[in-house]
Design a protein around this motif. Structure first.
Motif, PDB file in Angstrom:
ATOM      1  N   UNK A 121       0.867  -1.182   0.000  1.00 45.29           N
ATOM      2  CA  UNK A 121       0.000   0.000   0.000  1.00 45.29           C
ATOM      3  C   UNK A 121       0.899   1.226   0.000  1.00 45.29           C
ATOM      4  N   UNK A 122       0.567   2.200  -0.821  1.00 46.91           N
ATOM      5  CA  UNK A 122       1.293   3.465  -0.861  1.00 46.91           C
ATOM      6  C   UNK A 122       0.270   4.595  -0.743  1.00 46.91           C
ATOM      7  N   UNK A 123       0.771   5.766  -0.374  1.00 44.23           N
ATOM      8  CA  UNK A 123      -0.092   6.935  -0.279  1.00 44.23           C
ATOM      9  C   UNK A 123       0.759   8.186  -0.352  1.00 44.23           C
ATOM     10  N   UNK A 124       0.090   9.285  -0.667  1.00 43.93           N
ATOM     11  CA  UNK A 124       0.743  10.582  -0.617  1.00 43.93           C
ATOM     12  C   UNK A 124      -0.153  11.523   0.162  1.00 43.93           C
ATOM     13  N   UNK A 125       0.461  12.517   0.779  1.00 46.47           N
ATOM     14  CA  UNK A 125      -0.302  13.480   1.563  1.00 46.47           C
ATOM     15  C   UNK A 125       0.488  14.779   1.662  1.00 46.47           C
ATOM     16  N   UNK A 126      -0.063  15.699   2.400  1.00 43.54           N
ATOM     17  CA  UNK A 126       0.593  16.985   2.622  1.00 43.54           C
ATOM     18  C   UNK A 126       1.175  17.020   4.026  1.00 43.54           C
ATOM     19  N   UNK A 127       2.190  17.845   4.194  1.00 39.43           N
ATOM     20  CA  UNK A 127       2.839  17.968   5.500  1.00 39.43           C
ATOM     21  C   UNK A 127       1.917  18.563   6.556  1.00 39.43           C
ATOM     22  N   UNK A 128       0.987  19.439   6.159  1.00 43.43           N
ATOM     23  CA  UNK A 128       0.111  20.083   7.146  1.00 43.43           C
ATOM     24  C   UNK A 128      -0.984  19.151   7.670  1.00 43.43           C
ATOM     25  N   UNK A 129      -1.185  18.014   7.060  1.00 38.77           N
ATOM     26  CA  UNK A 129      -2.210  17.074   7.522  1.00 38.77           C
ATOM     27  C   UNK A 129      -1.595  16.151   8.581  1.00 38.77           C
ATOM     28  N   UNK A 130      -1.258  16.766   9.698  1.00 41.05           N
ATOM     29  CA  UNK A 130      -0.499  16.086  10.745  1.00 41.05           C
ATOM     30  C   UNK A 130      -1.256  14.912  11.368  1.00 41.05           C
ATOM     31  N   UNK A 131      -2.568  15.034  11.513  1.00 41.49           N
ATOM     32  CA  UNK A 131      -3.338  13.932  12.093  1.00 41.49           C
ATOM     33  C   UNK A 131      -3.290  12.711  11.183  1.00 41.49           C
ATOM     34  N   UNK A 147       6.360   8.386  -5.600  1.00 39.91           N
ATOM     35  CA  UNK A 147       5.967   7.471  -6.667  1.00 39.91           C
ATOM     36  C   UNK A 147       5.055   8.158  -7.672  1.00 39.91           C
ATOM     37  N   UNK A 148       4.715   9.421  -7.390  1.00 39.42           N
ATOM     38  CA  UNK A 148       3.867  10.209  -8.277  1.00 39.42           C
ATOM     39  C   UNK A 148       4.122  11.680  -7.963  1.00 39.42           C
ATOM     40  N   UNK A 149       3.567  12.545  -8.798  1.00 41.14           N
ATOM     41  CA  UNK A 149       3.747  13.987  -8.600  1.00 41.14           C
ATOM     42  C   UNK A 149       2.397  14.670  -8.651  1.00 41.14           C
ATOM     43  N   UNK A 150       2.297  15.793  -7.970  1.00 44.18           N
ATOM     44  CA  UNK A 150       1.090  16.592  -8.006  1.00 44.18           C
ATOM     45  C   UNK A 150       1.241  17.802  -7.107  1.00 44.18           C
ATOM     46  N   UNK A 151       0.369  18.775  -7.289  1.00 45.71           N
ATOM     47  CA  UNK A 151       0.522  20.024  -6.542  1.00 45.71           C
ATOM     48  C   UNK A 151       0.269  19.899  -5.044  1.00 45.71           C
ATOM     49  N   UNK A 152      -0.435  18.876  -4.604  1.00 43.74           N
ATOM     50  CA  UNK A 152      -0.762  18.747  -3.187  1.00 43.74           C
ATOM     51  C   UNK A 152      -0.066  17.548  -2.552  1.00 43.74           C
ATOM     52  N   UNK A 153       1.008  17.098  -3.159  1.00 45.71           N
ATOM     53  CA  UNK A 153       1.753  15.939  -2.664  1.00 45.71           C
ATOM     54  C   UNK A 153       3.090  16.413  -2.132  1.00 45.71           C
ATOM     55  N   UNK A 154       3.310  16.183  -0.829  1.00 44.20           N
ATOM     56  CA  UNK A 154       4.552  16.637  -0.204  1.00 44.20           C
ATOM     57  C   UNK A 154       5.330  15.526   0.494  1.00 44.20           C
ATOM     58  N   UNK A 155       4.644  14.426   0.794  1.00 46.99           N
ATOM     59  CA  UNK A 155       5.287  13.318   1.488  1.00 46.99           C
ATOM     60  C   UNK A 155       4.569  12.033   1.075  1.00 46.99           C
ATOM     61  N   UNK A 156       5.350  10.947   0.941  1.00 48.69           N
ATOM     62  CA  UNK A 156       4.821   9.680   0.474  1.00 48.69           C
ATOM     63  C   UNK A 156       5.137   8.612   1.507  1.00 48.69           C
ATOM     64  N   UNK A 157       4.208   7.660   1.657  1.00 47.62           N
ATOM     65  CA  UNK A 157       4.372   6.576   2.613  1.00 47.62           C
ATOM     66  C   UNK A 157       4.080   5.244   1.929  1.00 47.62           C
ATOM     67  N   UNK A 158       4.616   4.167   2.495  1.00 50.49           N
ATOM     68  CA  UNK A 158       4.351   2.838   1.988  1.00 50.49           C
ATOM     69  C   UNK A 158       4.362   1.816   3.101  1.00 50.49           C
ATOM     70  N   UNK A 159       3.737   0.684   2.815  1.00 50.88           N
ATOM     71  CA  UNK A 159       3.682  -0.416   3.781  1.00 50.88           C
ATOM     72  C   UNK A 159       3.448  -1.710   3.012  1.00 50.88           C
ATOM     73  N   UNK A 160       4.217  -2.745   3.366  1.00 46.80           N
ATOM     74  CA  UNK A 160       3.966  -4.062   2.802  1.00 46.80           C
ATOM     75  C   UNK A 160       2.724  -4.625   3.469  1.00 46.80           C
TER      76      UNK A 160
END
Length: 169
Positions: A121-131, A147-160
């Motif tokens: 599983x992967x995801x992207x989010x913004x730094x200000x979405x701390x919760x 793993x992708x680009x976009x104007x509201x993507x600042x940090x990416x996470x993954x998990x097996x």
């Protein structure tokens, strides 16, 4: 943590409850980004052609969480390729945060991704979405390269994802 009666289940993204949750999600993330409440017209525009149709089998799954029957949470997964699913639109209404629903929602979304055949599983989010970022790291997600680009993507996470015997992959 409050004891609550949570039920998380697959639901079409366009039911009245799912639509209300998606609107609340977009209103919160857009409002935080703009540092002002999003208008109804801005929410409508943001939800137009937003790719939510991919959150239905066979390409994905949308889930709605209810606490004591009240629609309180949502999230989706969509397959990116044969190995990876992307976590998206994870939202718990503020009044229901801290009641245990987020962990249940995440587990249900990970199970849905596994049923779709994903191994990661992967995801992207913004730094200000701390919760949201705290929820992901509590759930075992770790920062990964973009793993992708976009104007509201600042940090990416993954998990097996853990596959049980007999599951796809």
């Amino acid at each position: 943590m409050t004891t609550a009666n949570w039920a998380i289940a697959p639901e079409r993204y366009d039911t009245p409850d799912a639509t209300a949750l998606r609107r609340a999600y977009y209103g919160e993330v857009a409002g935080r980004y703009w540092r002002r409440p999003a208008t109804a017209a801005e929410i409508d525009e943001g939800l137009t052609n937003d790719g939510v149709a991919e959150l239905a089998p066979p390409t994905g799954q949308f889930m709605v969480g209810r606490m004591d029957g009240v629609p309180a949470a949502c999230g989706g997964v969509r397959l990116l390729d044969a190995e990876r699913a992307e976590l998206t639109r994870v939202f718990i209404r503020p009044a229901f945060r801290g009641t245990g629903g987020a962990a249940l929602l995440m587990a249900a979304l990970e199970s849905a991704a596994t049923r779709l055949g994903a191994r990661r599983m992967v995801l992207n989010t913004r730094l200000d979405l701390t919760e949201a970022r705290a929820l992901y790291t509590r759930g075992g997600y770790r920062e990964i390269p973009a793993y992708c680009e976009g104007p509201y993507m600042e940090i990416w996470y993954g998990k097996d994802l853990i596959h049980s015997p007999g599951s796809p992959g």
